[in-house]
Write a protein that holds these residues in place. Structure first.
Motif, PDB file in Angstrom:
ATOM      1  N   ARG A 206       0.815  -1.209   0.000  1.00 36.71           N
ATOM      2  CA  ARG A 206       0.000   0.000   0.000  1.00 36.71           C
ATOM      3  C   ARG A 206       0.848   1.258   0.000  1.00 36.71           C
ATOM      4  NH1 ARG A 206      -3.177   1.180   4.343  1.00 36.71           N
ATOM      5  NH2 ARG A 206      -4.310   2.546   2.926  1.00 36.71           N
ATOM      6  N   GLY A 207       2.014   1.169   0.615  1.00 37.78           N
ATOM      7  CA  GLY A 207       2.771   2.382   0.856  1.00 37.78           C
ATOM      8  C   GLY A 207       3.962   2.605  -0.037  1.00 37.78           C
ATOM      9  N   GLU A 208       4.212   1.666  -0.948  1.00 40.74           N
ATOM     10  CA  GLU A 208       5.389   1.832  -1.789  1.00 40.74           C
ATOM     11  C   GLU A 208       6.605   2.152  -0.917  1.00 40.74           C
ATOM     12  OE1 GLU A 208       6.146   1.868  -5.436  1.00 40.74           O
ATOM     13  OE2 GLU A 208       4.605   0.380  -5.077  1.00 40.74           O
ATOM     14  N   ALA A 209       6.793   1.324   0.114  1.00 35.00           N
ATOM     15  CA  ALA A 209       7.888   1.520   1.054  1.00 35.00           C
ATOM     16  C   ALA A 209       8.740   0.267   1.125  1.00 35.00           C
ATOM     17  CB  ALA A 209       7.340   1.864   2.442  1.00 35.00           C
ATOM     18  N   VAL A 210       9.942   0.417   1.642  1.00 35.05           N
ATOM     19  CA  VAL A 210      10.808  -0.722   1.943  1.00 35.05           C
ATOM     20  C   VAL A 210      10.707  -0.965   3.444  1.00 35.05           C
ATOM     21  CG1 VAL A 210      13.165  -1.603   1.932  1.00 35.05           C
ATOM     22  CG2 VAL A 210      12.344  -0.216   0.017  1.00 35.05           C
ATOM     23  N   PHE A 211      10.373  -2.193   3.823  1.00 33.88           N
ATOM     24  CA  PHE A 211      10.139  -2.549   5.221  1.00 33.88           C
ATOM     25  C   PHE A 211      11.286  -3.413   5.721  1.00 33.88           C
ATOM     26  CE2 PHE A 211       8.426  -5.517   8.411  1.00 33.88           C
ATOM     27  CZ  PHE A 211       7.912  -4.621   9.347  1.00 33.88           C
ATOM     28  N   VAL A 212      11.809  -3.064   6.894  1.00 33.39           N
ATOM     29  CA  VAL A 212      12.922  -3.797   7.507  1.00 33.39           C
ATOM     30  C   VAL A 212      12.522  -4.177   8.928  1.00 33.39           C
ATOM     31  CG1 VAL A 212      15.355  -3.732   8.194  1.00 33.39           C
ATOM     32  CG2 VAL A 212      14.597  -2.473   6.152  1.00 33.39           C
ATOM     33  N   SER A 213      12.693  -5.434   9.293  1.00 34.73           N
ATOM     34  CA  SER A 213      12.471  -5.853  10.678  1.00 34.73           C
ATOM     35  C   SER A 213      13.761  -6.477  11.204  1.00 34.73           C
ATOM     36  CB  SER A 213      11.314  -6.851  10.774  1.00 34.73           C
ATOM     37  OG  SER A 213      11.505  -7.968   9.923  1.00 34.73           O
ATOM     38  N   VAL A 214      14.040  -6.238  12.477  1.00 32.51           N
ATOM     39  CA  VAL A 214      15.370  -6.478  13.035  1.00 32.51           C
ATOM     40  C   VAL A 214      15.299  -7.393  14.246  1.00 32.51           C
ATOM     41  CG1 VAL A 214      17.387  -5.373  14.071  1.00 32.51           C
ATOM     42  CG2 VAL A 214      16.126  -4.190  12.252  1.00 32.51           C
ATOM     43  N   ASN A 215      16.155  -8.397  14.298  1.00 25.29           N
ATOM     44  CA  ASN A 215      16.403  -9.153  15.522  1.00 25.29           C
ATOM     45  C   ASN A 215      17.463  -8.437  16.352  1.00 25.29           C
ATOM     46  OD1 ASN A 215      14.650 -11.273  15.128  1.00 25.29           O
ATOM     47  ND2 ASN A 215      16.201 -12.750  14.530  1.00 25.29           N
ATOM     48  N   TYR A 216      17.287  -8.406  17.656  1.00 22.50           N
ATOM     49  CA  TYR A 216      18.315  -7.874  18.549  1.00 22.50           C
ATOM     50  C   TYR A 216      18.361  -8.740  19.801  1.00 22.50           C
ATOM     51  CZ  TYR A 216      14.246  -5.558  20.716  1.00 22.50           C
ATOM     52  OH  TYR A 216      13.035  -5.293  21.317  1.00 22.50           O
ATOM     53  N   ARG A 217      19.506  -8.747  20.476  1.00 24.18           N
ATOM     54  CA  ARG A 217      19.684  -9.616  21.643  1.00 24.18           C
ATOM     55  C   ARG A 217      18.750  -9.214  22.785  1.00 24.18           C
ATOM     56  NH1 ARG A 217      26.192  -9.439  21.928  1.00 24.18           N
ATOM     57  NH2 ARG A 217      25.813  -7.583  20.617  1.00 24.18           N
ATOM     58  N   LEU A 218      18.325 -10.214  23.545  1.00 24.09           N
ATOM     59  CA  LEU A 218      17.322 -10.040  24.587  1.00 24.09           C
ATOM     60  C   LEU A 218      17.841 -10.526  25.934  1.00 24.09           C
ATOM     61  CD1 LEU A 218      14.281 -11.409  22.570  1.00 24.09           C
ATOM     62  CD2 LEU A 218      14.717  -8.998  23.091  1.00 24.09           C
ATOM     63  N   GLY A 219      17.099 -10.197  26.973  1.00 22.32           N
ATOM     64  CA  GLY A 219      17.367 -10.740  28.295  1.00 22.32           C
ATOM     65  C   GLY A 219      18.774 -10.446  28.780  1.00 22.32           C
ATOM     66  N   ALA A 220      19.359 -11.420  29.489  1.00 21.19           N
ATOM     67  CA  ALA A 220      20.706 -11.250  30.036  1.00 21.19           C
ATOM     68  C   ALA A 220      21.734 -11.027  28.941  1.00 21.19           C
ATOM     69  CB  ALA A 220      21.079 -12.470  30.870  1.00 21.19           C
ATOM     70  N   LEU A 221      21.544 -11.637  27.796  1.00 21.87           N
ATOM     71  CA  LEU A 221      22.506 -11.505  26.708  1.00 21.87           C
ATOM     72  C   LEU A 221      22.454 -10.125  26.055  1.00 21.87           C
ATOM     73  CD1 LEU A 221      22.039 -15.012  25.088  1.00 21.87           C
ATOM     74  CD2 LEU A 221      24.137 -14.159  26.130  1.00 21.87           C
ATOM     75  N   GLY A 222      21.354  -9.400  26.229  1.00 22.28           N
ATOM     76  CA  GLY A 222      21.220  -8.128  25.547  1.00 22.28           C
ATOM     77  C   GLY A 222      21.111  -6.913  26.442  1.00 22.28           C
ATOM     78  N   TYR A 223      20.639  -7.094  27.703  1.00 19.13           N
ATOM     79  CA  TYR A 223      20.284  -5.894  28.465  1.00 19.13           C
ATOM     80  C   TYR A 223      20.742  -5.856  29.915  1.00 19.13           C
ATOM     81  CZ  TYR A 223      17.799  -3.987  24.555  1.00 19.13           C
ATOM     82  OH  TYR A 223      17.517  -3.459  23.330  1.00 19.13           O
ATOM     83  N   LEU A 224      21.202  -6.928  30.509  1.00 15.40           N
ATOM     84  CA  LEU A 224      21.785  -6.789  31.841  1.00 15.40           C
ATOM     85  C   LEU A 224      23.191  -6.211  31.702  1.00 15.40           C
ATOM     86  CD1 LEU A 224      20.617  -9.978  33.782  1.00 15.40           C
ATOM     87  CD2 LEU A 224      19.914  -7.607  34.136  1.00 15.40           C
ATOM     88  N   ASP A 225      23.576  -5.379  32.643  1.00 11.69           N
ATOM     89  CA  ASP A 225      24.858  -4.674  32.555  1.00 11.69           C
ATOM     90  C   ASP A 225      25.938  -5.438  33.322  1.00 11.69           C
ATOM     91  OD1 ASP A 225      26.955  -2.943  32.342  1.00 11.69           O
ATOM     92  OD2 ASP A 225      26.090  -1.386  33.613  1.00 11.69           O
ATOM     93  N   PHE A 226      26.696  -6.245  32.589  1.00 14.75           N
ATOM     94  CA  PHE A 226      27.791  -7.014  33.176  1.00 14.75           C
ATOM     95  C   PHE A 226      29.146  -6.356  32.932  1.00 14.75           C
ATOM     96  CE2 PHE A 226      24.621 -10.408  32.027  1.00 14.75           C
ATOM     97  CZ  PHE A 226      24.230 -10.711  33.328  1.00 14.75           C
TER      98      PHE A 226
END
Length: 501
Positions: free
Chosen positions: A135-155
Motif C-alpha cells: 500500500r505504501g510503496e515503502a521498503v520494510f525492515v524488521s530487526v532481531n536484537y539480543r534479549l534478556g541477560a545476553l542483551g540488556y543486563l549490565d555485566f
C-alpha cells in the motif's frame, strides 16, 4: 489439487556488505530474510558490542528467517512461537520491497519488536509488514536484537582489559542494524535519507531511547513510538546490583566472567527466572532494559528530552486506553503495580510525597487496571510529548471489540498492532462477537497515517500537532476525534513524578 498457498518464487539477488543474497517473491512483494547485519555474537563475542558482519562465499539463501534470539517460549504474539529455531547467532534482519520498479528511492520503515526486552523476534507473523510494502510503496525492515541477560543486563563491571564486556548490547545491535540500513538499503530500492524507525512496547522504548543516543544521530529521520515506557531506563548503580543478583542466581560468584561466558543458554534463562522472582522489593521496574552507562547512553532519555538534547526529528507517539490490563491475563503477568500495596511500595522508593495525590485520582476506578499502565506507559509518554523539540503528533488508541470488552481489557497494551499491521482478517478470535468492520476501517486509517509519515514526515489525516499549551491528542476509535489534554486530572496528579533513577 492446487495448494491454497502460493509457493514463493525465487526473488532477485542483491549485493550487501556481507555478500550476495537471493530473496523470494510472493504476491507483489520481494522479500530477503535472515540477512546478517553483524558477526555472530557467540564465543568470544558473547557480551561484546556487535562486530562487522562476516562475509560469505557465493549466494546466501534469503528465503528463511534467521534464528530467534535466546528467550523463553511464551507465545508467538509477542515472542518466537514454539517451533522457530533459536540460537545466540541471531543478529539478522529482513527486508521487503515492492516488485514494481520505481524511478525514485522509496522511504524505509524499520521495525523493532516488543516483549519487555526478554521475548520477541522479527519473524513473528504479526510483524510481516507487507501492507506497508504494497500500500505504501515503502521498503520494510524488521530487526532481531539480543534479549534478556545476553542483551540488556549490565555485566560491564565484570569485564577485564583482556576480555571486555560492554553494556546496552541490544541497543547497540539496533544501532548496528541502522548502520547496515544506511550502507545497504539503496540496493533494495530504499532511500537511506528517509528512514523511519518504529516499534511497540520494548520496541518503542528503543525508539524513544535511540532519539537520545548520540551515536544514533543521522541514522533515522522520523520516529513512531507505540506504547513506549520511556522511564524504563535505569542508572548504572541499580543495573549493576541487578547484574550481581543474576550472577548469584547463575552460581558464578567465585568467577563471574567465566560463569557468564561459559554458561549454556538454558542456564542463562534459568538464572533470569530466579532474578525476576527476586525483584519484589523494587515494584514497577524491569531489570532487562537500557542503562545509563555514561558511554553509549550518557543520560536518562527523559532527562535528555527535557533538556532539549534529543534528536529533533518528527515523532508520532501514543499509548492505548487501558495499557495495564493486558498484564492481568494468565501467562502474561508482569509487575505493573497491580495492587495498591505494590503502588505504595513504589512511591516509598521514589517520591512518597506524591503518593496520596496520585492515588486519589484513581479512587473511582478499578485500581490495579489503571494506575499501573499510566505509571509505566502513559505519563512518561506525555513527558516526551510535551518536551520533544521536533514536531509531535500524539494519539490514544481506544478502539475495542465486544470480545475485548467482555474480557475486561478493552483497548489494552498491544491492541493497536492489529490496526498497524492489518490483522483484522487474520485474528478471527478478536472479532468473534463483532467489530471487524470497525477494525478494518481503523487499519486503513492508521496505515495511511504511518505510510504518509514515512514518505513526508507528517500524518495523512487531519491531525494537529501536540504542544504543552493545547495538548491536542488524536483519539483513535470508531470515529476518530481530537481532544485537548485528555485525562487532565490524572496528568496533573502525576506532574513532577520522576520515578526510579
Amino acid at each position: 489439487m492446487r495448494s491454497r498457498h502460493q509457493v514463493p518464487a525465487p526473488g532477485p539477488e542483491v549485493k550487501t556488505t556481507g555478500g550476495l543474497v537471493r530473496g523470494i517473491t510472493r504476491r507483489d512483494v520481494h522479500a530477503w530474510r535472515g540477512i546478517p547485519y553483524a558477526a555472530p555474537p557467540v564465543g568470544e563475542r558473547r557480551f561484546r558490542a556487535p562486530q562487522p558482519v562476516v562475509p560469505w562465499e557465493g549466494v546466501r539463501d534469503g528465503s528463511r528467517y534467521g534464528p530467534v534470539p535466546i528467550q523463553e517460549r511464551v507465545g508467538e504474539f509477542i515472542g518466537a512461537g514454539r517451533t522457530t529455531p533459536m540460537d545466540e547467532d541471531s543478529l539478522t534482519l529482513n527486508v521487503s520491497a515492492p516488485t514494481t520498479p520505481s524511478t525514485e528511492p522509496r522511504p524505509v520503515m524499520v521495525w523493532f519488536y516488543g516483549g519487555a526486552f526478554v521475548v520477541g523476534a522479527s519473524s513473528a507473523p504479526t510483524y510481516r509488514g507487507d501492507d506497508f510494502v504494497r500500500r505504501g510503496e515503502a521498503v520494510f525492515v524488521s530487526v532481531n536484537y539480543r534479549l534478556g541477560a545476553l542483551g540488556y543486563l549490565d555485566f560491564s563491571s565484570y569485564g577485564t582489559p583482556e576480555r571486555p564486556v560492554e553494556s546496552n548490547l541490544g541497543l547497540r545491535d539496533q544501532i548496528a542494524a541502522l548502520e547496515w540500513v544506511r550502507d545497504n538499503i539503496a540496493a533494495f530500492g530504499g532511500d537511506p535519507d528517509r528512514v523511519t524507525i518504529f516499534g511497540e512496547s520494548a520496541g518503542a522504548i528503543s525508539v524513544t531511547t535511540l532519539l537520545t543516543v548520540p551515536s544514533a544521530r543521522g541514522l533515522f529521520h522520523r520516529a513512531i513510538a507505540q506504547s513506549s515506557a520511556p522511564g524504563m531506563v535505569f542508572g548504572q548503580e541499580r543495573a549493576r546490583a541487578w547484574a550481581a543478583r543474576y550472577v548469584t542466581a547463575l552460581g558464578a560468584d567465585d568467577d563471574p566472567l567465566a560463569g557468564l561466558t561459559t554458561a549454556t543458554p538454558h542456564q542463562l534463562l534459568g538464572a533470569a527466572r530466579v532474578l525476576r522472582d527476586t525483584l519484589g522489593d523494587q515494584p514497577g521496574t524491569i531489570p532487562t532494559a537500557p542503562v545509563v552507562d555514561g558511554d553509549l547512553l550518557p543520560e536518562a532519555p527523559l532527562a535528555a528530552f527535557e533538556a532539549g538534547r534529543a534528536a529533533d526529528v518528527p515523532l508520532i507517539i501514543g499509548t492505548n486506553d487501558t495499557e495495564g490490563r493486558l498484564f492481568e491475563l494468565p501467562r502474561l503477568r508482569m509487575d505493573v503495580l497491580v495492587s495498591e500495596e505494590r503502588a505504595a511500595q513504589m512511591f516509598a522508593l521514589t517520591q512518597p510525597e506524591l503518593r496520596e495525590q496520585v492515588l486519589a485520582v484513581y479512587g473511582g476506578t478499578a485500581f490495579r487496571r489503571d494506575l499501573g499502565g499510566d505509571y509505566m506507559f502513559w505519563y512518561p509518554s506525555v513527558r516526551v510529548m510535551q518536551a520533544h523539540r521536533g514536531p509531535v503528533w500524539a494519539y490514544r488508541y481506544d478502539l475495542t471489540t465486544p470480545v475485548l470488552t467482555l474480557m475486561g481489557v478493552r483497548a489494552t497494551h498491544g491492541m493497536e498492532l492489529f490496526g498497524v499491521f492489518g490483522l483484522a482478517d487474520k485474528a478471527p478470535w478478536l472479532t468473534l462477537l463483532g467489530g471487524r468492520r470497525d477494525l478494518r476501517a481503523m487499519q486503513q486509517r492508521v496505515q495511511d497515517d504511518w505510510i504518509h509519515f514515512a514518505h513526508h514526515g507528517t500524518p495523512a489525516s487531519h491531525w494537529p500537532t501536540y504542544d504543552a499549551d493545547t495538548r491536542l491528542t488524536k483519539i483513535l476509535d470508531r470515529a476518530d476525534r481530537t481532544e485537548s489534554d485528555p485525562r487532565r486530572e490524572r496528568r496533573l496528579a502525576w506532574q513532577g513524578f520522576r520515578g526510579y533513577d
